[in-house]
Design a protein around this motif. Structure first.
Motif, PDB file in Angstrom:
ATOM      1  N   GLU A   1       0.941  -1.158   0.080  1.00  0.00           N
ATOM      2  CA  GLU A   1      -0.093  -0.030   0.020  1.00  0.00           C
ATOM      3  C   GLU A   1       0.753   1.399   0.049  1.00  0.00           C
ATOM      4  O   GLU A   1       0.228   2.100   0.377  1.00  0.00           O
ATOM      5  CB  GLU A   1      -0.918  -0.062   1.309  1.00  0.00           C
ATOM      6  CG  GLU A   1      -1.976  -1.228   1.026  1.00  0.00           C
ATOM      7  CD  GLU A   1      -3.211  -1.183   2.051  1.00  0.00           C
ATOM      8  OE1 GLU A   1      -3.145   0.020   2.670  1.00  0.00           O
ATOM      9  OE2 GLU A   1      -3.894  -1.921   2.196  1.00  0.00           O
ATOM     10  N   THR A   2       2.183   1.238  -0.498  1.00  0.00           N
ATOM     11  CA  THR A   2       3.003   2.337  -0.456  1.00  0.00           C
ATOM     12  C   THR A   2       2.948   3.198  -1.924  1.00  0.00           C
ATOM     13  O   THR A   2       3.621   4.004  -2.014  1.00  0.00           O
ATOM     14  CB  THR A   2       4.372   2.081  -0.001  1.00  0.00           C
ATOM     15  OG1 THR A   2       5.089   1.035  -0.723  1.00  0.00           O
ATOM     16  CG2 THR A   2       4.623   1.440   1.436  1.00  0.00           C
ATOM     17  N   ARG A   3       2.496   2.001  -2.755  1.00  0.00           N
ATOM     18  CA  ARG A   3       2.530   2.577  -4.222  1.00  0.00           C
ATOM     19  C   ARG A   3       1.304   2.714  -4.788  1.00  0.00           C
ATOM     20  O   ARG A   3       0.514   1.798  -4.633  1.00  0.00           O
ATOM     21  CB  ARG A   3       3.333   1.962  -5.104  1.00  0.00           C
ATOM     22  CG  ARG A   3       5.058   1.928  -4.852  1.00  0.00           C
ATOM     23  CD  ARG A   3       5.325   3.288  -4.908  1.00  0.00           C
ATOM     24  NE  ARG A   3       7.074   3.445  -4.766  1.00  0.00           N
ATOM     25  CZ  ARG A   3       7.681   3.565  -3.654  1.00  0.00           C
ATOM     26  NH1 ARG A   3       6.842   3.516  -2.017  1.00  0.00           N
ATOM     27  NH2 ARG A   3       8.960   3.719  -3.475  1.00  0.00           N
ATOM     28  N   LEU A   4       0.887   3.545  -5.563  1.00  0.00           N
ATOM     29  CA  LEU A   4      -0.221   3.731  -6.399  1.00  0.00           C
ATOM     30  C   LEU A   4       0.141   3.568  -7.865  1.00  0.00           C
ATOM     31  O   LEU A   4       1.057   4.228  -8.316  1.00  0.00           O
ATOM     32  CB  LEU A   4      -1.301   4.946  -5.893  1.00  0.00           C
ATOM     33  CG  LEU A   4      -2.031   4.935  -4.694  1.00  0.00           C
ATOM     34  CD1 LEU A   4      -2.468   6.287  -4.648  1.00  0.00           C
ATOM     35  CD2 LEU A   4      -2.825   3.678  -4.486  1.00  0.00           C
ATOM     36  N   ASN A   5      -0.888   3.109  -8.842  1.00  0.00           N
ATOM     37  CA  ASN A   5      -0.469   3.032 -10.363  1.00  0.00           C
ATOM     38  C   ASN A   5      -1.665   4.064 -10.971  1.00  0.00           C
ATOM     39  O   ASN A   5      -2.793   3.952 -10.695  1.00  0.00           O
ATOM     40  CB  ASN A   5      -0.627   1.401 -10.675  1.00  0.00           C
ATOM     41  CG  ASN A   5      -0.635   1.630 -12.155  1.00  0.00           C
ATOM     42  OD1 ASN A   5      -1.158   0.601 -12.864  1.00  0.00           O
ATOM     43  ND2 ASN A   5       0.121   2.213 -12.851  1.00  0.00           N
TER      44      ASN A   5
END
Length: 497
Positions: A255-259
């Motif tokens: 949950e530390t990166r979004l696309n």
């Protein structure tokens, strides 16, 4: 050498790519896909023509790079989600497919919204209701084309149909069908009561079995082998909703990166192991390719397709020139605004695209800059919501055509205030589909292992703090414009009643 073939069926192109076990791309073949619009708001596709084009790109990529059919270990398909691809009881296409951007069911969805149907569905499906959902289109067909509705033998989506053409086997792949409003998310299965609630209860009998993304759903049959050049008996896996495919290729694992996907659609996705409640906004959840995980996403057809339309109208195809124009202008220096709603809106049903603030001194470069800005501002609607659900986000991984545009990416970083990480993957749909085929044929034990082995190189873009204030001022003006358009649309709706 061993290769895996990934087929990617998007809104405007279909592509076939070949990949080795290290994720190296041997080559890509691509062809344009026509969208048929017999009436305003309709978006259809000729199903036999789609299969013929798919077969042609598969044959082309094999022949172009001299790959023997025996070298292809498996086939995966990634495709645009939602929409409706119907077969009759003899397994033949039942009219044109309806795409996810189709808006013919607008009045129906508005009536459902007034009746509170979306809220009644959400607890079970974790889906919203809009015009491109299979259930909306099915109900429209039942109301307006009853004879066609009575002939329905199978309900499919794009990659289900292409897999059927390759194998002759009927199935619905889980990452896609889980977002159909016919699927009970907690139980992981079709729920007949959902179809009953939507007035299409009889359609349950036409829903094929559900298969996993990496599950071998069939094998290339003799007729498909003749059409494509593939070897009869080659495994074909379930495949992927293209949003899942891009998230896999972007390397999302926590949950530390979004696309952020910027293409025909504007999408922001995140991966989670839990369904969280207690938010004012109904977040859309779907099954992820990896067991026990969900993909959470916000999406609307409000992205780079708006620029494509503009370029087609004025015959501009030099994207390097467009980037130079935008890079040469002061950031947020023009008063010109653009609402990127040519193909749909994320601010209310029925809103249309608009330039506002145009004056005689504005040149083409100002219009292009306004389109760039409008797409980014529109994307912020989704990103802001997703940051509520994923508060530990540290960076945004961006995929899609605009990721190749340096000024567009700098603009997104400046407006969002987030560092961008750009995965250096040419075709995420093809690679993601090939990844599913690798997992399904045993090359990797699961998608997590495949992601780690095939992790792409990342390029980074840092936000410019000095530009952020100017963009925030213009973003506020954009929001005011959208509010005015909503008021105008609401007035029209009242007049129509």
């Amino acid at each position: 050498m061993k290769y895996w073939l990934g087929l990617d069926c998007g809104g405007t192109f279909i592509k076939a790519g070949l990949y080795d076990l290290q994720g190296n791309e041997l080559g890509i073949a691509r062809r344009n896909l026509a969208i048929i619009a017999p009436q305003p708001g309709w978006a259809e596709r000729d199903m036999p023509a789609l299969w013929q084009t798919a077969a042609a790109v598969i044959r082309e990529v094999l022949e172009l790079f001299g790959i023997k059919a025996t070298a292809v270990q498996g086939v995966g398909i990634s495709a645009q989600g939602k929409g409706l691809f119907l077969l009759d009881r003899q397994g033949q296409p039942l009219g044109n497919a309806m795409l996810s951007s189709d808006q013919r069911a607008l009045a129906l969805v508005q009536a459902w919204q007034k009746a509170g149907i979306p809220q009644a569905l959400y607890e079970q499906t974790r889906q919203t209701l809009w015009t491109g959902h299979p259930v909306s289109l099915l109900r429209w067909v039942k109301q307006h084309q009853p004879e066609r509705y009575r002939q329905i033998g199978s309900v499919l989506m794009a990659h289900d149909y292409l897999r059927y053409c390759l194998t002759g086997e009927l199935a619905c792949e889980e990452t896609n069908i889980s977002e159909s409003n016919l699927y009970q998310m907690a139980r992981g299965r079709y729920e007949p009561a959902l179809a009953q609630l939507l007035g299409i209860g009889e359609i349950v009998a036409a829903l094929p079995p559900i298969v996993g993304s990496a599950e071998v759903a069939g094998r290339v049959n003799s007729s498909a082998a003749a059409a494509t050049g593939l070897l009869a008996g080659t495994p074909v896996v379930g495949g992927l909703f293209d949003v899942v495919s891009t998230a896999l290729c972007a390397g999302l694992q926590d949950e530390t990166r979004l696309n952020a996907v910027m293409g025909t659609w504007s999408v922001t996705s995140g991966i989670s192991q839990t369904i969280e409640t207690g938010f004012d906004h109904p977040f859309v959840y779907g099954r992820h390719a990896e067991a026990g995980q969900y993909i959470v996403h916000e999406a609307s057809p409000t992205s780079a397709a708006n620029l494509e339309w503009f370029c087609q109208q004025w015959g501009m195809h030099d994207y390097r020139q467009l980037n130079q124009w935008v890079a040469a202008l002061p950031k947020a220096g023009s008063q010109l605004l653009f609402a990127p709603f040519l193909y749909g809106s994320n601010a209310g049903l029925g809103l249309c695209a608009s330039f506002y603030g145009m004056q005689a001194f504005h040149q083409r470069e100002h219009l292009v800059q306004a389109i760039f800005e409008g797409v980014v501002f529109c994307h912020m609607t989704h990103l802001k919501r997703m940051l509520q659900r994923f508060p530990h986000t540290r960076a945004l991984r961006v995929t899609g055509g605009p990721a190749k545009s340096a000024p567009w990416m700098q603009m997104l970083a400046d407006v969002s205030g987030l560092p961008l990480e750009l995965p250096q993957v040419e075709e995420t749909g093809c690679l993601g589909a090939a990844m599913a085929a690798m997992v399904g044929t045993g090359a990797f034990p699961d998608f997590t292992a495949a992601q780690q082995a095939l992790a792409p190189r990342l390029e980074s873009v840092q936000p410019d703090a000095q530009a952020q204030a100017a963009y925030q001022h213009k973003y506020q003006r954009y929001q005011a414009l959208i509010g005015a358009l909503q008021t105008l649309q609401s007035g029209h709706s009242k007049e129509a009643l």
